[in-house]
Design a protein around this motif. Structure first.
Motif, PDB file in Angstrom:
ATOM      1  N   ALA A   1      54.291 -20.354 117.683  1.00  0.00           N
ATOM      2  CA  ALA A   1      53.018 -21.072 117.618  1.00  0.00           C
ATOM      3  C   ALA A   1      53.166 -22.497 118.142  1.00  0.00           C
ATOM      4  O   ALA A   1      52.342 -23.363 117.871  1.00  0.00           O
ATOM      5  CB  ALA A   1      52.492 -21.090 116.189  1.00  0.00           C
TER       6      ALA A   1
ATOM      7  N   GLU B   1      40.828 -17.037 121.950  1.00  0.00           N
ATOM      8  CA  GLU B   1      41.085 -18.461 121.729  1.00  0.00           C
ATOM      9  C   GLU B   1      41.914 -19.051 122.872  1.00  0.00           C
ATOM     10  O   GLU B   1      41.738 -20.209 123.257  1.00  0.00           O
ATOM     11  CB  GLU B   1      41.813 -18.655 120.398  1.00  0.00           C
TER      12      GLU B   1
ATOM     13  N   GLU C   1      50.697 -16.838 121.432  1.00  0.00           N
ATOM     14  CA  GLU C   1      50.376 -17.165 120.045  1.00  0.00           C
ATOM     15  C   GLU C   1      49.621 -18.495 120.036  1.00  0.00           C
ATOM     16  O   GLU C   1      50.055 -19.466 120.661  1.00  0.00           O
ATOM     17  CB  GLU C   1      51.663 -17.288 119.220  1.00  0.00           C
TER      18      GLU C   1
ATOM     19  N   ASP D   1      41.213 -12.037 118.609  1.00  0.00           N
ATOM     20  CA  ASP D   1      40.747 -13.399 118.333  1.00  0.00           C
ATOM     21  C   ASP D   1      41.681 -14.425 118.967  1.00  0.00           C
ATOM     22  O   ASP D   1      41.237 -15.416 119.557  1.00  0.00           O
ATOM     23  CB  ASP D   1      40.666 -13.648 116.818  1.00  0.00           C
ATOM     24  N   ALA D   2      42.990 -14.177 118.841  1.00  0.00           N
ATOM     25  CA  ALA D   2      43.982 -15.080 119.425  1.00  0.00           C
ATOM     26  C   ALA D   2      43.874 -15.094 120.943  1.00  0.00           C
ATOM     27  O   ALA D   2      43.945 -16.151 121.587  1.00  0.00           O
ATOM     28  CB  ALA D   2      45.392 -14.672 118.992  1.00  0.00           C
TER      29      ALA D   2
ATOM     30  N   GLU E   1      42.887  -9.745 114.732  1.00  0.00           N
ATOM     31  CA  GLU E   1      43.458 -11.080 114.879  1.00  0.00           C
ATOM     32  C   GLU E   1      44.024 -11.281 116.282  1.00  0.00           C
ATOM     33  O   GLU E   1      43.934 -12.378 116.855  1.00  0.00           O
ATOM     34  CB  GLU E   1      44.565 -11.302 113.841  1.00  0.00           C
ATOM     35  N   HIS E   2      44.605 -10.220 116.823  1.00  0.00           N
ATOM     36  CA  HIS E   2      45.209 -10.295 118.154  1.00  0.00           C
ATOM     37  C   HIS E   2      44.144 -10.631 119.205  1.00  0.00           C
ATOM     38  O   HIS E   2      44.349 -11.505 120.070  1.00  0.00           O
ATOM     39  CB  HIS E   2      45.876  -8.963 118.481  1.00  0.00           C
TER      40      HIS E   2
ATOM     41  N   ARG F   1      49.408 -14.566 114.184  1.00  0.00           N
ATOM     42  CA  ARG F   1      48.011 -14.373 114.529  1.00  0.00           C
ATOM     43  C   ARG F   1      47.776 -13.126 115.363  1.00  0.00           C
ATOM     44  O   ARG F   1      46.659 -12.877 115.806  1.00  0.00           O
ATOM     45  CB  ARG F   1      47.514 -15.603 115.312  1.00  0.00           C
ATOM     46  N   ARG F   2      48.804 -12.308 115.604  1.00  0.00           N
ATOM     47  CA  ARG F   2      48.643 -11.146 116.486  1.00  0.00           C
ATOM     48  C   ARG F   2      49.223  -9.873 115.869  1.00  0.00           C
ATOM     49  O   ARG F   2      49.643  -8.978 116.572  1.00  0.00           O
ATOM     50  CB  ARG F   2      49.294 -11.436 117.846  1.00  0.00           C
TER      51      ARG F   2
END
Length: 376
Positions: A286, A101, A50, A97-98, A94-95, A88-89
């Protein structure tokens, strides 16, 4: 049952032999090449972390296993399923993107990343659980279910519900679709948070049992009709439908072991655990707290039960890091660090990790007995 072999490599690195090379050597000596990878789809199950948490495994480790599988002629991909909680997942976009990142992408890992249960966490396969006591049919992310071979690359750390997270946590909970995760976490059925509900009615259309209706422009679930499949959770774009998270820890642990059985049954599989950055809580947070014990090393086995037991034993033999939450809890309980105690039970009171391994052993997933073989 005979003890399973668990291979161990420490974290000492000298010129000419770095940790990534040691990981490859460990996997090779542990027998990963005994698997026939030729033209097979290989799911490498990992936790992408995360965002905000810095204890998750670096993508460099994953690339070592990816390149090894390619050398054997396999078709590897890194994978995880969407989360049940709001973060975020929780959906594939979003997953990913995480994951990007946090450094996971096709360029850094040399393979594709696939979110196994699809865009909204509803792309699942129903797999019978051999010897299942609590789960008869597990809901597994379809890409994982479709894979020919399963490899788990685990970050071994603490966990606020299961005591620790290792191979069984990574595979059982991690491979469950959102509905599967709800089944493991919950004894009850989904509930609607009316404050977040906007009355879009998408959930009423996805429900196959006509259990959801709108009342005063808010969704209402009729629990007499609801079967607890959890598909409405995945379809809600506003996180207005949530599981009750009301299952006991011991039953959660048992269900997690049964989900792992569903993932691995009748498939070749291999498992690696890195006992580093042993944070007190899951990588789903997080944030990550100070580790509770020092870095220990890398472990590998064909038996996920023996692997988890060996990692837990190693942590329980390790010194406590001063200033960690475990150290604070020991001081509050007036326990001396040289006293025998369970590192994970004293990190999060009420957890009982041994119940996971006991149930896994009971259903035939593996054995807690192991022979530890050190790889130099």
């Amino acid at each position: 049952m005979q003890p399973s072999k668990v291979y161990f490599s420490d974290l000492r690195a000298k010129p000419g032999l770095n940790l990534l090379q040691k990981l490859e050597k460990l996997a090779q000596i542990a027998g990963i090449s005994d698997i026939d990878f030729k033209n097979k789809f290989v799911a490498i199950k990992i936790h992408f972390g995360e965002p905000g948490n810095l204890a998750y495994l670096r993508p460099n480790y994953a690339r070592v296993i990816v390149e090894l599988v390619k050398t054997f002629g396999g078709k590897p991909f890194l994978t995880d399923c969407n989360t049940l909680y709001v973060g975020r997942r929780k959906d594939a976009l979003e997953h990913l993107d995480a994951a990007y990142e946090n450094g996971y992408n096709p360029f850094s890992t040399a393979c594709q990343l696939i979110i196994a249960d699809g865009l909204k966490g509803t792309d699942e396969a129903y797999i019978p659980v051999r010897n299942g006591q609590y789960v008869k049919e597990a809901k597994i992310g379809r890409a994982i279910a479709d894979a020919d071979i399963i490899i788990s690359l685990n970050h071994f750390k603490g966990h606020e519900m299961t005591g620790f997270g290792g191979a069984i946590k990574n595979l059982g909970m991690g491979c469950g679709s959102r509905a599967g995760k709800m089944e493991m976490h919950s004894a009850g059925k989904p509930q609607v948070n009316s404050k977040h509900c906007v009355g879009c009615a998408v959930c009423t259309k996805i429900c196959a049992h006509a259990a959801i209706n709108l009342t005063d422009k808010k969704a209402k679930i009729d629990h007499l009709k609801c079967v607890g499949c959890g598909r409405c959770i995945g379809m809600c774009a506003f996180d207005a439908i949530n599981p009750p998270f009301d299952e006991s820890f011991d039953i959660l642990n048992a269900k997690m072991a049964e989900y792992t059985m569903a993932v691995l049954d009748n498939k070749p599989h291999f498992h690696l655990s890195l006992v580093i950055d042993v944070s007190p809580y899951c990588d789903c947070h997080a944030e990550n707290d100070l580790p509770i014990v020092p870095d220990i090393g890398m472990f590998a086995s064909f038996d996920p039960v023996a692997l988890d037991r060996a990692c837990a034993d190693a942590c329980n033999q390790a010194p406590v890091i001063p200033g960690s939450i475990l150290s604070e809890n020991l001081q509050a309980a007036k326990l001396q660090t040289e006293t025998e105690f369970d590192r994970f039970a004293h990190t999060t009171h009420g957890t009982n990790w041994i119940s996971t391994l006991e149930h896994a052993e009971k259903i035939g997933l593996g054995t807690q007995k192991y022979e530890l073989i050190k790889v130099k």
